[in-house]
Design a protein around this motif. Structure first.
Motif, PDB file in Angstrom:
ATOM      1  N   LYS A 160     -64.180  19.388 -40.101  1.00 27.63           N
ATOM      2  CA  LYS A 160     -63.268  19.877 -39.072  1.00 27.63           C
ATOM      3  C   LYS A 160     -62.659  21.197 -39.517  1.00 27.63           C
ATOM      4  O   LYS A 160     -62.095  21.290 -40.619  1.00 27.63           O
ATOM      5  N   THR A 161     -62.782  22.217 -38.672  1.00 29.97           N
ATOM      6  CA  THR A 161     -62.207  23.522 -38.965  1.00 29.97           C
ATOM      7  C   THR A 161     -61.182  23.858 -37.894  1.00 29.97           C
ATOM      8  O   THR A 161     -61.492  23.826 -36.696  1.00 29.97           O
ATOM      9  N   VAL A 162     -59.966  24.164 -38.322  1.00 32.88           N
ATOM     10  CA  VAL A 162     -58.872  24.476 -37.411  1.00 32.88           C
ATOM     11  C   VAL A 162     -58.606  25.977 -37.458  1.00 32.88           C
ATOM     12  O   VAL A 162     -58.344  26.534 -38.528  1.00 32.88           O
ATOM     13  N   GLN A 163     -58.677  26.616 -36.303  1.00 31.72           N
ATOM     14  CA  GLN A 163     -58.452  28.057 -36.227  1.00 31.72           C
ATOM     15  C   GLN A 163     -56.957  28.358 -36.132  1.00 31.72           C
ATOM     16  O   GLN A 163     -56.205  27.644 -35.457  1.00 31.72           O
ATOM     17  N   PRO A 164     -56.516  29.430 -36.801  1.00 33.86           N
ATOM     18  CA  PRO A 164     -55.097  29.800 -36.707  1.00 33.86           C
ATOM     19  C   PRO A 164     -54.758  30.314 -35.311  1.00 33.86           C
ATOM     20  O   PRO A 164     -55.464  31.155 -34.763  1.00 33.86           O
ATOM     21  N   GLU A 165     -53.687  29.798 -34.742  1.00 31.89           N
ATOM     22  CA  GLU A 165     -53.159  30.232 -33.454  1.00 31.89           C
ATOM     23  C   GLU A 165     -51.647  30.320 -33.581  1.00 31.89           C
ATOM     24  O   GLU A 165     -51.013  29.379 -34.073  1.00 31.89           O
ATOM     25  N   ARG A 166     -51.080  31.423 -33.134  1.00 32.56           N
ATOM     26  CA  ARG A 166     -49.637  31.608 -33.289  1.00 32.56           C
ATOM     27  C   ARG A 166     -48.863  30.450 -32.671  1.00 32.56           C
ATOM     28  O   ARG A 166     -49.074  30.083 -31.519  1.00 32.56           O
ATOM     29  N   GLY A 167     -47.988  29.858 -33.484  1.00 33.22           N
ATOM     30  CA  GLY A 167     -47.125  28.791 -33.018  1.00 33.22           C
ATOM     31  C   GLY A 167     -47.702  27.397 -33.135  1.00 33.22           C
ATOM     32  O   GLY A 167     -46.999  26.424 -32.845  1.00 33.22           O
ATOM     33  N   LYS A 168     -48.959  27.268 -33.578  1.00 33.39           N
ATOM     34  CA  LYS A 168     -49.574  25.938 -33.663  1.00 33.39           C
ATOM     35  C   LYS A 168     -49.138  25.221 -34.932  1.00 33.39           C
ATOM     36  O   LYS A 168     -49.158  25.777 -36.025  1.00 33.39           O
ATOM     37  N   LEU A 169     -48.769  23.952 -34.763  1.00 34.93           N
ATOM     38  CA  LEU A 169     -48.365  23.090 -35.877  1.00 34.93           C
ATOM     39  C   LEU A 169     -49.525  22.176 -36.240  1.00 34.93           C
ATOM     40  O   LEU A 169     -50.117  21.533 -35.370  1.00 34.93           O
ATOM     41  N   LEU A 170     -49.845  22.124 -37.524  1.00 31.12           N
ATOM     42  CA  LEU A 170     -50.875  21.234 -38.045  1.00 31.12           C
ATOM     43  C   LEU A 170     -50.199  20.243 -38.988  1.00 31.12           C
ATOM     44  O   LEU A 170     -49.410  20.639 -39.848  1.00 31.12           O
ATOM     45  N   ILE A 171     -50.509  18.969 -38.826  1.00 32.84           N
ATOM     46  CA  ILE A 171     -49.840  17.893 -39.567  1.00 32.84           C
ATOM     47  C   ILE A 171     -50.884  16.968 -40.159  1.00 32.84           C
ATOM     48  O   ILE A 171     -51.860  16.621 -39.483  1.00 32.84           O
ATOM     49  N   TRP A 172     -50.691  16.557 -41.407  1.00 34.57           N
ATOM     50  CA  TRP A 172     -51.546  15.496 -41.945  1.00 34.57           C
ATOM     51  C   TRP A 172     -50.802  14.655 -42.971  1.00 34.57           C
ATOM     52  O   TRP A 172     -49.844  15.092 -43.599  1.00 34.57           O
ATOM     53  N   ASN A 173     -51.270  13.425 -43.075  1.00 30.88           N
ATOM     54  CA  ASN A 173     -50.738  12.450 -44.026  1.00 30.88           C
ATOM     55  C   ASN A 173     -51.589  12.535 -45.288  1.00 30.88           C
ATOM     56  O   ASN A 173     -52.809  12.362 -45.229  1.00 30.88           O
ATOM     57  N   ASN A 174     -50.968  12.799 -46.407  1.00 29.11           N
ATOM     58  CA  ASN A 174     -51.695  12.954 -47.669  1.00 29.11           C
ATOM     59  C   ASN A 174     -52.060  11.626 -48.324  1.00 29.11           C
ATOM     60  O   ASN A 174     -52.625  11.615 -49.413  1.00 29.11           O
ATOM     61  N   ARG A 175     -51.773  10.513 -47.625  1.00 23.64           N
ATOM     62  CA  ARG A 175     -52.049   9.196 -48.192  1.00 23.64           C
ATOM     63  C   ARG A 175     -52.950   8.380 -47.272  1.00 23.64           C
ATOM     64  O   ARG A 175     -53.055   8.625 -46.080  1.00 23.64           O
ATOM     65  N   ARG A 176     -53.559   7.375 -47.854  1.00 21.28           N
ATOM     66  CA  ARG A 176     -54.338   6.407 -47.092  1.00 21.28           C
ATOM     67  C   ARG A 176     -53.396   5.315 -46.572  1.00 21.28           C
ATOM     68  O   ARG A 176     -52.230   5.253 -46.978  1.00 21.28           O
ATOM     69  N   PRO A 177     -53.880   4.439 -45.705  1.00 19.57           N
ATOM     70  CA  PRO A 177     -53.017   3.357 -45.202  1.00 19.57           C
ATOM     71  C   PRO A 177     -52.434   2.466 -46.296  1.00 19.57           C
ATOM     72  O   PRO A 177     -51.358   1.890 -46.116  1.00 19.57           O
ATOM     73  N   ASP A 178     -53.133   2.361 -47.448  1.00 16.88           N
ATOM     74  CA  ASP A 178     -52.608   1.533 -48.536  1.00 16.88           C
ATOM     75  C   ASP A 178     -51.571   2.259 -49.390  1.00 16.88           C
ATOM     76  O   ASP A 178     -51.064   1.710 -50.371  1.00 16.88           O
ATOM     77  N   GLY A 179     -51.254   3.499 -49.029  1.00 19.34           N
ATOM     78  CA  GLY A 179     -50.237   4.252 -49.747  1.00 19.34           C
ATOM     79  C   GLY A 179     -50.763   5.103 -50.883  1.00 19.34           C
ATOM     80  O   GLY A 179     -50.020   5.911 -51.449  1.00 19.34           O
ATOM     81  N   MET A 180     -52.028   4.942 -51.234  1.00 15.59           N
ATOM     82  CA  MET A 180     -52.621   5.757 -52.295  1.00 15.59           C
ATOM     83  C   MET A 180     -52.959   7.144 -51.744  1.00 15.59           C
ATOM     84  O   MET A 180     -53.144   7.319 -50.539  1.00 15.59           O
ATOM     85  N   VAL A 181     -53.051   8.116 -52.641  1.00 18.16           N
ATOM     86  CA  VAL A 181     -53.383   9.469 -52.189  1.00 18.16           C
ATOM     87  C   VAL A 181     -54.775   9.482 -51.548  1.00 18.16           C
ATOM     88  O   VAL A 181     -55.651   8.694 -51.922  1.00 18.16           O
ATOM     89  N   ASN A 182     -54.952  10.370 -50.588  1.00 17.85           N
ATOM     90  CA  ASN A 182     -56.176  10.400 -49.793  1.00 17.85           C
ATOM     91  C   ASN A 182     -57.000  11.647 -50.096  1.00 17.85           C
ATOM     92  O   ASN A 182     -56.657  12.742 -49.648  1.00 17.85           O
ATOM     93  N   PRO A 183     -58.122  11.498 -50.824  1.00 17.52           N
ATOM     94  CA  PRO A 183     -58.965  12.660 -51.123  1.00 17.52           C
ATOM     95  C   PRO A 183     -59.523  13.337 -49.882  1.00 17.52           C
ATOM     96  O   PRO A 183     -59.902  14.516 -49.942  1.00 17.52           O
ATOM     97  N   ALA A 184     -59.569  12.624 -48.748  1.00 16.90           N
ATOM     98  CA  ALA A 184     -60.087  13.219 -47.516  1.00 16.90           C
ATOM     99  C   ALA A 184     -59.147  14.280 -46.946  1.00 16.90           C
ATOM    100  O   ALA A 184     -59.499  14.969 -45.988  1.00 16.90           O
TER     101      ALA A 184
END
Length: 210
Positions: A160-184
């Motif tokens: 997945k490639t996200v292009q920069p657009e003025r004013g766009k917010l990108l959000i992600w969770n750095n963990r997996r559902p089990d609470g461990m860090v997510n390499p993805a």
């Protein structure tokens, strides 16, 4: 608020403009036109006024791994304080769990090679950065301008490639559902090919910052 240090899909998707990127591997969202043009321009001015070379934790010996500039934003600045409140509202996370807002500036040819935002649990700098506030949990990143060419954010594991657009917010969770860090959550701030790129980043922690 969903809890002092936590956001959730339910909370984020309660905002009409919020979109979840379909993937079983990573919680990833985008919100177009999150920040108005005047606010974006004001934040760009502040980054231009006081940026410095960016650094990384757990130095890997690659001097070209992160070639951007960084700006620590003044929390007492009304523009910055307003954005802080807005991010608290959209995230549902108590502001005390947020690192200070930070701006980044990328010139032509500059990039941040594939990396994760969390601190490697076995890394040499883990205790330095995580002893008090704990691990990074969520990343909220805002593109402040349209880039002439390049400067996309690529999530390699998601293709997945996200292009920069003025004013766009990108959000992600750095963990997996089990609470461990997510390499993805591995992502690449790709090289700017023409123009310049500006972003604002807010990282949240498990415990209050500081």
């Amino acid at each position: 608020m969903t809890g002092p240090g936590e956001s959730s899909a339910e909370h984020l998707l309660s905002f009409p403009n919020m979109q979840r990127v379909p993937s079983p591997r990573l919680e990833l969202y985008q919100y177009r036109n999150f920040l108005d043009a005047a606010s974006c321009d004001a934040l760009v001015e502040r980054i231009e006024a006081q940026h410095r070379p960016s650094t990384i934790a757990d130095d890997n010996g690659d001097d070209l791994f992160r070639t951007s500039s960084t700006c620590d934003l003044d929390a007492s600045d009304p523009i910055v304080a307003g954005l802080d409140r807005l991010l608290g509202h959209i995230s549902g996370i108590h502001p005390a769990h947020g690192e200070p807002l930070q701006g980044q500036r990328y010139d032509v040819g500059q990039e941040f090679k594939p990396h994760t935002d969390y601190f490697e649990p076995n890394g040499t700098d883990y205790q330095i950065h995580c002893a008090v506030p704990g691990q990074r949990t969520w990343t909220f990143m805002i593109y402040l301008n349209d880039v002439e060419a390049g400067g996309a954010t690529r999530f390699k594991w998601l293709d997945k490639t996200v292009q920069p657009e003025r004013g766009k917010l990108l959000i992600w969770n750095n963990r997996r559902p089990d609470g461990m860090v997510n390499p993805a959550s591995l992502h690449h701030g790709m090289k700017v090919r023409a123009g310049r790129k500006y972003v604002i980043t807010r990282w949240y922690r498990e415990r209050p910052w500081g």
